[in-house]
Design a protein around this motif. Sequence first.
Motif, PDB file in Angstrom:
ATOM      1  N   TRP A   1      -8.369  11.456   1.122  1.00 32.64           N
ATOM      2  CA  TRP A   1      -7.359  10.433   1.380  1.00 32.64           C
ATOM      3  C   TRP A   1      -6.721  10.615   2.754  1.00 32.64           C
ATOM      4  CZ3 TRP A   1      -4.157   7.868  -2.947  1.00 32.64           C
ATOM      5  CH2 TRP A   1      -4.999   7.500  -4.001  1.00 32.64           C
TER       6      TRP A   1
ATOM      7  N   CYS B   1      -4.511  -5.926  -1.776  1.00 33.75           N
ATOM      8  CA  CYS B   1      -4.144  -5.494  -0.428  1.00 33.75           C
ATOM      9  C   CYS B   1      -5.276  -5.777   0.557  1.00 33.75           C
ATOM     10  CB  CYS B   1      -3.794  -4.000  -0.447  1.00 33.75           C
ATOM     11  SG  CYS B   1      -3.194  -3.367   1.124  1.00 33.75           S
ATOM     12  N   ALA B   2      -6.508  -5.445   0.169  1.00 34.07           N
ATOM     13  CA  ALA B   2      -7.656  -5.707   1.047  1.00 34.07           C
ATOM     14  C   ALA B   2      -7.792  -7.202   1.322  1.00 34.07           C
ATOM     15  CB  ALA B   2      -8.931  -5.160   0.415  1.00 34.07           C
TER      16      ALA B   2
ATOM     17  N   TYR C   1      -5.314  -2.625  -5.149  1.00 33.69           N
ATOM     18  CA  TYR C   1      -6.147  -2.262  -3.996  1.00 33.69           C
ATOM     19  C   TYR C   1      -6.929  -3.475  -3.496  1.00 33.69           C
ATOM     20  CZ  TYR C   1      -5.133   2.500  -5.542  1.00 33.69           C
ATOM     21  OH  TYR C   1      -4.497   3.669  -5.917  1.00 33.69           O
TER      22      TYR C   1
ATOM     23  N   ILE D   1      -8.399   0.486   2.821  1.00 32.35           N
ATOM     24  CA  ILE D   1      -7.567   0.441   1.623  1.00 32.35           C
ATOM     25  C   ILE D   1      -8.434   0.411   0.372  1.00 32.35           C
ATOM     26  CG2 ILE D   1      -7.306  -2.067   1.376  1.00 32.35           C
ATOM     27  CD1 ILE D   1      -4.540   0.610   0.992  1.00 32.35           C
ATOM     28  N   LEU D   2      -9.602  -0.213   0.434  1.00 27.88           N
ATOM     29  CA  LEU D   2     -10.511  -0.178  -0.701  1.00 27.88           C
ATOM     30  C   LEU D   2     -11.033   1.240  -0.937  1.00 27.88           C
ATOM     31  CD1 LEU D   2     -12.619  -3.452  -0.339  1.00 27.88           C
ATOM     32  CD2 LEU D   2     -10.879  -2.924  -2.065  1.00 27.88           C
TER      33      LEU D   2
ATOM     34  N   LEU E   1       2.334   2.081  -3.428  1.00 28.66           N
ATOM     35  CA  LEU E   1       1.180   2.244  -4.313  1.00 28.66           C
ATOM     36  C   LEU E   1       0.551   3.624  -4.136  1.00 28.66           C
ATOM     37  CD1 LEU E   1      -1.106   1.234  -6.197  1.00 28.66           C
ATOM     38  CD2 LEU E   1      -2.217   0.275  -4.145  1.00 28.66           C
ATOM     39  N   LEU E   2       0.313   4.016  -2.887  1.00 28.07           N
ATOM     40  CA  LEU E   2      -0.322   5.302  -2.628  1.00 28.07           C
ATOM     41  C   LEU E   2       0.616   6.464  -2.957  1.00 28.07           C
ATOM     42  CD1 LEU E   2      -2.225   4.468   0.682  1.00 28.07           C
ATOM     43  CD2 LEU E   2      -3.102   4.474  -1.659  1.00 28.07           C
TER      44      LEU E   2
ATOM     45  N   SER F   1       0.807  -1.224   0.000  1.00 31.09           N
ATOM     46  CA  SER F   1       0.000   0.000   0.000  1.00 31.09           C
ATOM     47  C   SER F   1       0.837   1.269   0.000  1.00 31.09           C
ATOM     48  CB  SER F   1      -0.938   0.007   1.213  1.00 31.09           C
ATOM     49  OG  SER F   1      -0.219   0.160   2.428  1.00 31.09           O
TER      50      SER F   1
ATOM     51  N   PHE G   1      -9.383   3.965  -0.888  1.00 25.74           N
ATOM     52  CA  PHE G   1      -8.469   4.709  -1.749  1.00 25.74           C
ATOM     53  C   PHE G   1      -8.758   4.448  -3.231  1.00 25.74           C
ATOM     54  CE2 PHE G   1      -5.844   4.397   2.155  1.00 25.74           C
ATOM     55  CZ  PHE G   1      -5.583   5.742   2.340  1.00 25.74           C
ATOM     56  N   ALA G   2      -9.295   3.279  -3.547  1.00 28.84           N
ATOM     57  CA  ALA G   2      -9.558   2.939  -4.947  1.00 28.84           C
ATOM     58  C   ALA G   2     -10.769   3.662  -5.503  1.00 28.84           C
ATOM     59  CB  ALA G   2      -9.754   1.421  -5.081  1.00 28.84           C
TER      60      ALA G   2
ATOM     61  N   LEU H   1      -7.460  -1.365 -10.512  1.00 28.16           N
ATOM     62  CA  LEU H   1      -7.945  -1.586  -9.151  1.00 28.16           C
ATOM     63  C   LEU H   1      -7.313  -2.825  -8.514  1.00 28.16           C
ATOM     64  CD1 LEU H   1     -11.778  -0.874  -9.599  1.00 28.16           C
ATOM     65  CD2 LEU H   1     -10.025   0.664  -8.680  1.00 28.16           C
TER      66      LEU H   1
END
Length: 389
Positions: free
Chosen positions: A109, A176-177, A173, A97-98, A40-41, A37, A100-101, A170
């Motif tokens: 954010w 990660c979830a 994301y 985390i979802l 990625l972010l 994450s 953010f998608a 996606l």
Amino acid sequence: MSAVIDPLAAFSARDRKVGIGVAIACIALVGVGLSLSIPLLAFALESRGASGTLIGFNTAMGGIATVVTAPFIPRVASRFGVRATLFAALALGAASILGFAFVAPLWAWFPLRFAFGVALAILFVLSEFWINALAPPASRGLVMGVYATALSVGLGAGPLILAGVGMDSLAPYFACAALFLVAGAPLLFAGVAAPPIERAAPGRGILFFLAVAPVATLSGFTFGAVETGAFAFLPLYGVGVGLAPLSAALLVTAMEVGNVALQIPLGLVSDRMDRRLLLLIIGVVGLLGAIALPFAGSGWGLYVAVAAWGGVVCGLYTVALAHLGARFSGVDLATANAAFVVMYSLGLIAGPPALGVGLDLWPPYGVPVAIALLMALFVAVAAARLRSA
């Protein structure tokens, strides 16, 4: 210091092994999601035009969340149980985390990062308490080294997953979830192997343990600043010295390879010497390594240098936790661990903005310079405390 209470007395040898294994498996899976994450972010924010400073402050929101919530975690766990609290944290991590998608405005954010930070605070405070509480005193450093190694494997795997699935969909994301949800599976097998947390005695809160274990808790601050800042900015530093974005993201994996290689040896050493002195030695090596990074170029030498340097710096985490576990037990250990995580999170707050400002002022070399300054602060304070002891 708390009264001498054997935290292992209520558990069979099998229960202790199962409990330690369950907690390590859970937090290692969380580590995969965490290391996926953060870069990625960072890349997602940069692609939307965010400055290095904004990226740093957004990353720091997780630290703010921990500072706010960590003092209450032992109390919540004493009421609802360690396992139930961990399950709730895993669900919150997956949901945030979802977010953010699907949430577009950048200002949104920040509360999402706060919620993600709350989940991580619970997971790390309670998992580390669980492991430390059940670790045999004579081999506590070894157990914490195994824990840190497993966590490092998880942290190193995240960028590999990111490199595989890419960053333009996606998929990362959802991956990660899913990792946060899968991390709940080991907890289903914990049974009676989860140590209970009793209510804290008056006057023995976070500030008390910051005062009585300053070197260990300062290690948490320094490690939080350097590790989280490096996760966010080593990939950007790599791009700045000529690496492709996905190759630059693998610098985080290189750092974790070093962590995997060195935590068990450092844990074994910590079982045989003054852990405060070992922390000072680690700080000095971390300082010199940060200074050397710009001379490593942009080829394989950079990956090797990051691996060696990162493995040593991660020892701040392993050795400091073993030091706390040797001094405290029961709810005192849980609260001392919360103090450590608070200091780690204060480092998370301070480190990414410091590295972000460094990147803005002297791209890309301001990143290792900022790291070196943070390590120098730790060395100065740890040396002064060791001389006064």
